[in-house]
Design a protein around this motif. Structure first.
Motif, PDB file in Angstrom:
ATOM      1  N   GLY A   1       9.275   8.554 -23.391  1.00 12.01           N
ATOM      2  CA  GLY A   1       9.221   9.422 -22.227  1.00 12.01           C
ATOM      3  C   GLY A   1       9.506   8.653 -20.956  1.00 12.01           C
ATOM      4  O   GLY A   1      10.426   7.824 -20.903  1.00 12.01           O
ATOM      5  N   VAL A   2       8.699   8.897 -19.935  1.00  7.33           N
ATOM      6  CA  VAL A   2       8.878   8.242 -18.641  1.00  7.33           C
ATOM      7  C   VAL A   2       7.526   7.789 -18.120  1.00  7.33           C
ATOM      8  O   VAL A   2       6.543   8.537 -18.157  1.00  7.33           O
ATOM      9  N   ARG A   3       7.459   6.549 -17.624  1.00  3.61           N
ATOM     10  CA  ARG A   3       6.253   6.006 -17.005  1.00  3.61           C
ATOM     11  C   ARG A   3       6.414   6.070 -15.488  1.00  3.61           C
ATOM     12  O   ARG A   3       7.394   5.581 -14.939  1.00  3.61           O
ATOM     13  N   PHE A   4       5.432   6.666 -14.822  1.00  2.00           N
ATOM     14  CA  PHE A   4       5.433   6.812 -13.377  1.00  2.00           C
ATOM     15  C   PHE A   4       4.341   5.937 -12.777  1.00  2.00           C
ATOM     16  O   PHE A   4       3.228   5.857 -13.322  1.00  2.00           O
ATOM     17  N   SER A   5       4.649   5.307 -11.658  1.00  2.00           N
ATOM     18  CA  SER A   5       3.665   4.483 -10.960  1.00  2.00           C
ATOM     19  C   SER A   5       3.935   4.547  -9.468  1.00  2.00           C
ATOM     20  O   SER A   5       5.094   4.482  -9.035  1.00  2.00           O
ATOM     21  N   VAL A   6       2.854   4.668  -8.671  1.00  2.00           N
ATOM     22  CA  VAL A   6       3.010   4.760  -7.225  1.00  2.00           C
ATOM     23  C   VAL A   6       1.845   4.061  -6.543  1.00  2.00           C
ATOM     24  O   VAL A   6       0.704   4.080  -7.033  1.00  2.00           O
ATOM     25  N   TRP A   7       2.130   3.437  -5.406  1.00  2.00           N
ATOM     26  CA  TRP A   7       1.108   2.728  -4.630  1.00  2.00           C
ATOM     27  C   TRP A   7       0.567   3.673  -3.558  1.00  2.00           C
ATOM     28  O   TRP A   7       1.303   4.099  -2.666  1.00  2.00           O
ATOM     29  N   ALA A   8      -0.699   4.015  -3.650  1.00  2.00           N
ATOM     30  CA  ALA A   8      -1.365   4.890  -2.677  1.00  2.00           C
ATOM     31  C   ALA A   8      -2.844   4.514  -2.649  1.00  2.00           C
ATOM     32  O   ALA A   8      -3.706   5.280  -3.104  1.00  2.00           O
ATOM     33  N   PRO A   9      -3.196   3.340  -2.132  1.00  2.00           N
ATOM     34  CA  PRO A   9      -4.558   2.803  -2.260  1.00  2.00           C
ATOM     35  C   PRO A   9      -5.648   3.625  -1.594  1.00  2.00           C
ATOM     36  O   PRO A   9      -6.805   3.585  -2.026  1.00  2.00           O
ATOM     37  N   ASN A  10      -5.300   4.396  -0.564  1.00  2.00           N
ATOM     38  CA  ASN A  10      -6.330   5.130   0.173  1.00  2.00           C
ATOM     39  C   ASN A  10      -6.368   6.606  -0.167  1.00  2.00           C
ATOM     40  O   ASN A  10      -7.082   7.378   0.497  1.00  2.00           O
ATOM     41  N   ALA A  11      -5.611   7.018  -1.175  1.00  2.00           N
ATOM     42  CA  ALA A  11      -5.584   8.422  -1.565  1.00  2.00           C
ATOM     43  C   ALA A  11      -6.861   8.795  -2.313  1.00  2.00           C
ATOM     44  O   ALA A  11      -7.430   7.983  -3.052  1.00  2.00           O
ATOM     45  N   GLY A  12      -7.289  10.045  -2.128  1.00  2.00           N
ATOM     46  CA  GLY A  12      -8.410  10.542  -2.920  1.00  2.00           C
ATOM     47  C   GLY A  12      -7.981  10.944  -4.314  1.00  2.00           C
ATOM     48  O   GLY A  12      -8.722  10.792  -5.273  1.00  2.00           O
ATOM     49  N   GLN A  13      -6.752  11.432  -4.422  1.00  2.00           N
ATOM     50  CA  GLN A  13      -6.181  11.810  -5.710  1.00  2.00           C
ATOM     51  C   GLN A  13      -4.671  11.850  -5.591  1.00  2.00           C
ATOM     52  O   GLN A  13      -4.128  12.168  -4.528  1.00  2.00           O
ATOM     53  N   VAL A  14      -3.979  11.507  -6.690  1.00  2.00           N
ATOM     54  CA  VAL A  14      -2.526  11.636  -6.757  1.00  2.00           C
ATOM     55  C   VAL A  14      -2.181  12.384  -8.024  1.00  2.00           C
ATOM     56  O   VAL A  14      -2.662  12.033  -9.121  1.00  2.00           O
TER      57      VAL A  14
ATOM     58  N   ASP B   1      -5.389  13.175   0.580  1.00  2.00           N
ATOM     59  CA  ASP B   1      -6.044  12.102   1.323  1.00  2.00           C
ATOM     60  C   ASP B   1      -7.560  12.223   1.237  1.00  2.00           C
ATOM     61  O   ASP B   1      -8.088  13.125   0.566  1.00  2.00           O
ATOM     62  N   GLN B   2      -8.261  11.351   1.919  1.00  2.00           N
ATOM     63  CA  GLN B   2      -9.722  11.314   1.835  1.00  2.00           C
ATOM     64  C   GLN B   2     -10.372  12.531   2.482  1.00  2.00           C
ATOM     65  O   GLN B   2     -11.569  12.775   2.292  1.00  2.00           O
ATOM     66  N   HIS B   3      -9.605  13.323   3.228  1.00  2.00           N
ATOM     67  CA  HIS B   3     -10.146  14.517   3.885  1.00  2.00           C
ATOM     68  C   HIS B   3      -9.753  15.793   3.154  1.00  2.00           C
ATOM     69  O   HIS B   3     -10.011  16.893   3.650  1.00  2.00           O
ATOM     70  N   GLY B   4      -9.098  15.665   1.996  1.00  2.00           N
ATOM     71  CA  GLY B   4      -8.730  16.818   1.205  1.00  2.00           C
ATOM     72  C   GLY B   4      -7.377  17.418   1.532  1.00  2.00           C
ATOM     73  O   GLY B   4      -6.971  18.407   0.922  1.00  2.00           O
ATOM     74  N   ASN B   5      -6.649  16.835   2.487  1.00  2.00           N
ATOM     75  CA  ASN B   5      -5.314  17.332   2.823  1.00  2.00           C
ATOM     76  C   ASN B   5      -4.298  16.863   1.783  1.00  2.00           C
ATOM     77  O   ASN B   5      -4.343  15.709   1.343  1.00  2.00           O
ATOM     78  N   GLU B   6      -3.391  17.738   1.405  1.00  2.00           N
ATOM     79  CA  GLU B   6      -2.393  17.405   0.390  1.00  2.00           C
ATOM     80  C   GLU B   6      -0.977  17.464   0.970  1.00  2.00           C
ATOM     81  O   GLU B   6      -0.648  18.369   1.741  1.00  2.00           O
ATOM     82  N   VAL B   7      -0.169  16.466   0.574  1.00  2.00           N
ATOM     83  CA  VAL B   7       1.245  16.415   0.969  1.00  2.00           C
ATOM     84  C   VAL B   7       2.059  16.001  -0.250  1.00  2.00           C
ATOM     85  O   VAL B   7       1.660  15.097  -0.995  1.00  2.00           O
ATOM     86  N   ASP B   8       3.188  16.657  -0.456  1.00  2.00           N
ATOM     87  CA  ASP B   8       4.088  16.287  -1.546  1.00  2.00           C
ATOM     88  C   ASP B   8       5.046  15.206  -1.057  1.00  2.00           C
ATOM     89  O   ASP B   8       5.756  15.397  -0.061  1.00  2.00           O
ATOM     90  N   LYS B   9       5.063  14.083  -1.780  1.00  2.00           N
ATOM     91  CA  LYS B   9       5.819  12.914  -1.359  1.00  2.00           C
ATOM     92  C   LYS B   9       6.917  12.563  -2.361  1.00  2.00           C
ATOM     93  O   LYS B   9       6.698  12.622  -3.583  1.00  2.00           O
ATOM     94  N   ALA B  10       8.066  12.163  -1.843  1.00  2.00           N
ATOM     95  CA  ALA B  10       9.094  11.563  -2.693  1.00  2.00           C
ATOM     96  C   ALA B  10       8.630  10.176  -3.114  1.00  2.00           C
ATOM     97  O   ALA B  10       7.796   9.553  -2.449  1.00  2.00           O
ATOM     98  N   ASP B  11       9.179   9.688  -4.198  1.00  2.00           N
ATOM     99  CA  ASP B  11       8.810   8.380  -4.733  1.00  2.00           C
ATOM    100  C   ASP B  11       9.494   7.276  -3.922  1.00  2.00           C
ATOM    101  O   ASP B  11      10.728   7.246  -3.840  1.00  2.00           O
TER     102      ASP B  11
END
Length: 625
Positions: free
Chosen positions: A34-47, A90-100
């Protein structure tokens, strides 16, 4: 943690330190399952991962347990070509869709999703790559044709040409005119076409406007197979604030500075990289290495280096913060540039790193170990500004501004300079190079030929923006193709012939290129009498000397005596006033005889005719071809 097998990496990258190759593990990597995905987002609450393979329904990613701040997920059903984004909370619950940030392909506009993409390609440029180090040595000729792919040529319906189509046409064009290199204005993905690529959003993805990654590789491959090098224009100084890209990637200033006095660029309305973060430095260093390795680029032109070096660049009082010593130098950027250049030359000793740097910062093209920034070459912005200012002056006024056209010789060897007449000189109301020449039509064309003759004979490597080679009349605009129909007009065709012959002379005569960066390769030639609108100088190299004479007025000088290092026959190898270029046809019947008649410090001299608005180049008959 997963790492791709070393055998899948380009050879130059296999021995790289792990931190210089974050693209090896981050992004989307296809494997047998399949495909392995990895992203750097150290301060995110969830990805979460969303994509065409899961109906754009969020799949939670797992945070790596090593404290790196990376998130990962393996998706068995994902395949090559699938679209995806990261939904970052983010840590405040706001969500944004990001390109890799590490995507190797982006969705064609107007979409901005990332795309799973393999970079397999069967290269056919082994002969070029084997010879690249010799062909790109600093003592070799270098004549660069700068191109904006979206407006060089277009289809009849106005749509863009693809990478592969452009490659074939560019190769034929540059080979016919004798350019050694093509410089491609930024091709990394950018959301706004009108930025010309200087507002990069997808640093590892070539823009999909012109095709696939493999088609860009084919463009480079085609140019290489025609003996033409390719320079990649790279923007490591700033990036746009589009919400889908790097800006506040995990809800915090991750790639940029939090304080706008460090992290926001008022001139370009963009964000500034935080070079103090090692993850950001590795992202950028790895990016340059990636383009060199996977796309076989032969050089990298680094944009806006001045804006990186100075904390107060294009800022008013109160808009910037001083460094710890109270100065305006950005020492973090200095260290980053030194690190970048060391890494590139260690992995690719046969490429060039070229700085667009417009100030007097010392040692831009000097080695890091001697206190320099470590670039191989630097654009000579001072030469460009002085030269164009002089050439725009009415001919009758030029005698009072002799210093403008002579001053560059005083510092020509302080750096390894590239003389650049780039896209920046033909936009925003400046007019084309032809339109900026004074006088009637004949004088404007003669003045343009003189400008090029002076430039090609001056110490330094050469760069000319597209359209200049045939005397484009209109100012460049990214929304339209060049006016190729002008080639049908004799004066425009004459400019193209002149550029072709300048490039041929540059290649064939070592005196015009072998010692571009050595003061011993240049000296002024003495003239009998004072001629404030005539330049006379000698270029030396590889046992050859050439004499260069430039007349900057429409008045011919029928009898001009010039001092020379050797008696005997001096052959006229270039005459910008020749009839085949659209000139008046004045000349010296192919050459002159120098007698043992000293003039100033020279043991010999010759009398010759110097045509109007003309660059004349002569070579001693016992040297050259």
């Amino acid at each position: 943690m997963y790492s791709p097998p070393a055998t899948t990496l380009p050879t130059a990258l296999r021995a790289l330190p792990q931190h210089y190759g974050p693209f090896r593990t981050q992004g989307a990597h296809i494997d047998d399952a399949g495909v392995r995905f990895s992203v750097w987002a150290p301060n995110a609450g969830q990805v979460c991962l969303i994509g065409s393979f899961n109906g754009w329904q969020p799949q939670p990613m797992q945070r790596e347990g090593d404290g790196s701040g990376r998130w990962r997920l393996h998706v068995p059903q994902a395949r090559h070509g699938d679209l995806y984004k990261y939904r970052v909370r983010d840590q405040h619950g706001n969500e944004v869709d990001k390109a890799d940030p590490y995507a190797t392909r982006s969705e064609p506009a107007p979409g901005n999703a990332s795309q799973v993409w393999a970079l397999d390609y069967a290269w056919g440029d082994a002969a070029w790559m084997a010879e690249r180090g010799r062909r790109q040595a600093l003592d070799q000729p270098m004549s660069v044709y700068e191109v904006h792919l979206g407006s060089w040529q277009r289809r009849e319906d106005g749509h863009f040409l693809g990478y592969a189509e452009i490659g074939q046409r560019l190769a034929a064009h540059c080979q016919a005119l004798g350019f050694t290199h093509v410089e491609l204005m930024p091709l990394a993905e950018h959301p706004f076409y009108g930025s010309w690529g200087y507002q990069t959003s997808g640093y590892y993805a070539p823009t999909s406007r012109y095709g696939t990654p493999q088609e860009l590789m084919q463009l480079v491959d085609t140019l290489h197979q025609h003996g033409i090098g390719v320079i990649f224009d790279w923007v490591g100084s700033h990036f746009p604030s589009d919400s889908h890209a790097l800006a506040r990637f995990d809800g915090t200033a991750l790639y940029e500075h939090e304080d706008p006095r460090r992290g926001f660029h008022p001139q370009w309305n963009s964000l500034i990289f935080n070079y103090s973060r090692y993850e950001v430095r590795d992202f950028l260093v790895g990016n340059v290495l990636f383009w060199l390795a996977y796309y076989h680029f032969d050089a990298v032109r680094v944009d806006a280096v001045s804006s990186m070096l100075y904390l107060d660049f294009a800022r008013s009082a109160g808009e910037w913060l001083a460094n710890e010593q109270g100065g305006h130098e950005n020492w973090e950027a200095v260290q980053f540039l030194q690190q970048l250049n060391r890494a590139v030359y260690a992995a690719f000793p046969d490429v060039h790193m070229i700085a667009e740097e417009s100030t007097a910062w010392a040692g831009v093209s000097r080695p890091v170990h001697s206190g320099g920034l470590g670039f191989g070459m630097k654009w000579n912005m001072g030469w460009m500004n002085d030269t164009l200012r002089y050439f725009e002056r009415p001919h009758i006024h030029r005698r009072w501004h002799e210093g403008e056209i002579r001053f560059s010789a005083a510092y020509a060897f302080n750096e390894n300079f590239v003389l650049a007449l780039s896209h920046d000189e033909v936009v925003y109301g400046k007019g084309s190079l032809l339109a900026r020449q004074p006088g009637d039509e004949w004088q404007r064309f003669a003045g343009l030929r003189l400008l090029y003759g002076y430039m090609w004979a001056h110490p330094g490597k050469k760069l000319l923006f597209m359209g200049g080679e045939f005397g484009q009349e209109r100012e460049w605009h990214h929304e339209r193709a060049l006016d190729w129909q002008l080639w049908q007009r004799p004066l425009h065709a004459g400019v193209a012939r002149w550029v072709r012959d300048l490039n041929r002379a540059l290649r064939e005569h070592p005196a015009l290129h072998a010692r571009d960066f050595e003061s011993a390769g240049f000296e002024w030639a003495p003239l009998e009498g004072h001629h404030p609108t005539v330049l006379a100088f000698l270029r030396h190299g590889a046992g050859e000397s050439v004499l260069v004479l430039c007349n900057f007025t429409p008045e011919p000088v029928p009898r001009l005596r010039v001092g020379l290092p050797l008696a005997g026959r001096w052959r006229e190898i270039l005459n910008g006033d020749a009839a085949i270029y659209g000139g008046s046809g004045m000349g010296n019947l192919g050459g002159v005889e120098a007698q043992r008649q000293p003039l100033a410090h020279m043991p010999a001299s010759a009398q010759l005719a110097l045509p109007p608005l003309c660059a004349l180049v002569l070579c001693h008959a016992d040297a050259g071809n």
